[in-house]
Design an enzyme around this catalytic site. Structure first.
Site, mmCIF file in Angstrom:
data_model
loop_
_atom_site.group_PDB
_atom_site.id
_atom_site.type_symbol
_atom_site.label_atom_id
_atom_site.label_comp_id
_atom_site.label_asym_id
_atom_site.label_seq_id
_atom_site.Cartn_x
_atom_site.Cartn_y
_atom_site.Cartn_z
ATOM 1 C CG ASP A 187 39.691 26.130 45.016
ATOM 2 O OD1 ASP A 187 40.860 26.786 45.132
ATOM 3 O OD2 ASP A 187 38.612 26.403 45.250
ATOM 4 C CG HIS A 192 40.066 26.875 50.721
ATOM 5 N ND1 HIS A 192 38.991 27.247 51.112
ATOM 6 C CD2 HIS A 192 40.293 27.462 49.205
ATOM 7 C CE1 HIS A 192 38.320 28.111 50.259
ATOM 8 N NE2 HIS A 192 39.012 28.031 49.159
ATOM 9 C CB ILE A 207 36.976 28.979 55.344
ATOM 10 C CG1 ILE A 207 37.505 29.597 53.730
ATOM 11 C CG2 ILE A 207 37.221 29.976 56.459
ATOM 12 C CD1 ILE A 207 36.670 30.594 53.217
ATOM 13 N N GLY A 210 33.897 26.413 49.419
ATOM 14 C CA GLY A 210 32.471 26.357 49.216
ATOM 15 C C GLY A 210 32.121 25.019 48.169
#
Length: 287
Positions: A187, A192, A207, A210
């Site tokens: 990803d 991120h 962040i 998830g």
């Protein structure tokens, strides 16, 4: 209308070849926080190839496949990427994931739900190898501003935590470099890693993925509630309710269901922000 629900659901399934080996599994495990302490025998099952077992959430990255991207490229789906959120994830295991695999993934849009101000796209992926089915993933993609087309609202999936203290609570520190390591499993979203991109997206800093929180929480359940046995997991579902930042602490609360012995309900929160929800409506079903 950017989403043609009938066209999306009726489109032919897409097939993709997936290949993985022990290094992919070890990298994923490190990305979700395995290996601390490094010489702990329980952790070596995640990090040492001679003792390796596979955390079932590895299914979300096996072969480098990213389900959200696949759902957004389906026929009948034409949406603004800025309006897209990963709403939830479910894995159903048909048997333990092997240490090396050559498999075929068959994916299609299983449903498009009308939530009023948003649409939810459910992408279903079935993965099988020469020995038969391995797992089924449902990825729920939340698209703001695309509801109101008169479709089915879909099932209500809200699940309140039990009104009692959890049976188990563990804290997992999120390393400052956790997202940088996890993204090597496939990803590459700059949200991120890139502070400037994160600011444009409305965050003070990058962040955590998830699905990284998803893997961290499942590992906590396996290690504490399931005696460290990854093969006991039958299914794992969650709703992404919020974010956690690298450097924060993820608190994972677990309740065993006395009415359904093979079920653990989970809630994950960000400790430093007054237990802000990260994963909710989360259940692990197990043997």
């Amino acid at each position: 209308m950017p989403i043609d629900a009938a066209k999306a659901v009726s489109a032919e399934p897409r097939t993709t070849a997936l290949t993985w080996g022990h290094k992919d599994i070890q990298l994923y495990h490190l990305g979700v926080g395995a290996g601390v302490p490094a010489t702990d025998p329980d952790e070596l099952r995640y990090t040492l190839e001679s003792k390796l077992h596979v955390l079932p959430s590895f299914a979300t990255v096996a072969g480098g496949g990213m389900a959200v991207a696949g759902g957004l490229s389906a026929p009948g789906i034409d949406v603004d990427l800025a309006a897209v959120l990963h709403g939830g994830q479910t894995i159903e295991l048909h048997r333990p994931i092997p240490l090396a695999g050559d498999a075929t993934q068959t994916s299609k849009v299983a449903a498009v739900y009308d939530k009023g101000k948003a649409a939810v796209i459910v992408l279903r992926s079935d993965v099988a190898d020469a020995d038969g089915p391995l797992w089924t993933c449902d990825t729920r993609i939340f698209v703001r501003g695309e509801g109101g087309f008169g479709g089915d609202r879909g099932p209500a999936d809200r699940l309140e935590p039990p009104a009692r203290e959890p049976d188990l609570t563990v804290d997992r520190a999120i390393r400052e470099d956790q997202a940088l390591l996890y993204r090597l499993s496939g990803d590459w979203n700059p949200l991120h890693a890139d502070p400037e991109f994160a600011k444009v997206a409305g965050f003070d800093r990058p962040i955590l993925h998830g699905l990284c929180s998803y893997g961290i929480a499942l590992k906590a359940v396996v290690d504490t509630a399931l005696g460290g046995d990854v093969a006991r997991v039958r299914s794992y579902t969650t709703r992404f309710a919020g974010i956690v930042f690298p450097g924060e602490t993820l608190r994972i609360r677990m309740w065993r269901d006395s009415g359904a012995p093979g079920r653990v309900q989970v809630l994950a929160t960000a400790v430093e922000r007054d237990d802000a929800p990260v994963l909710t409506d989360t259940v692990v079903e197990h043997d």
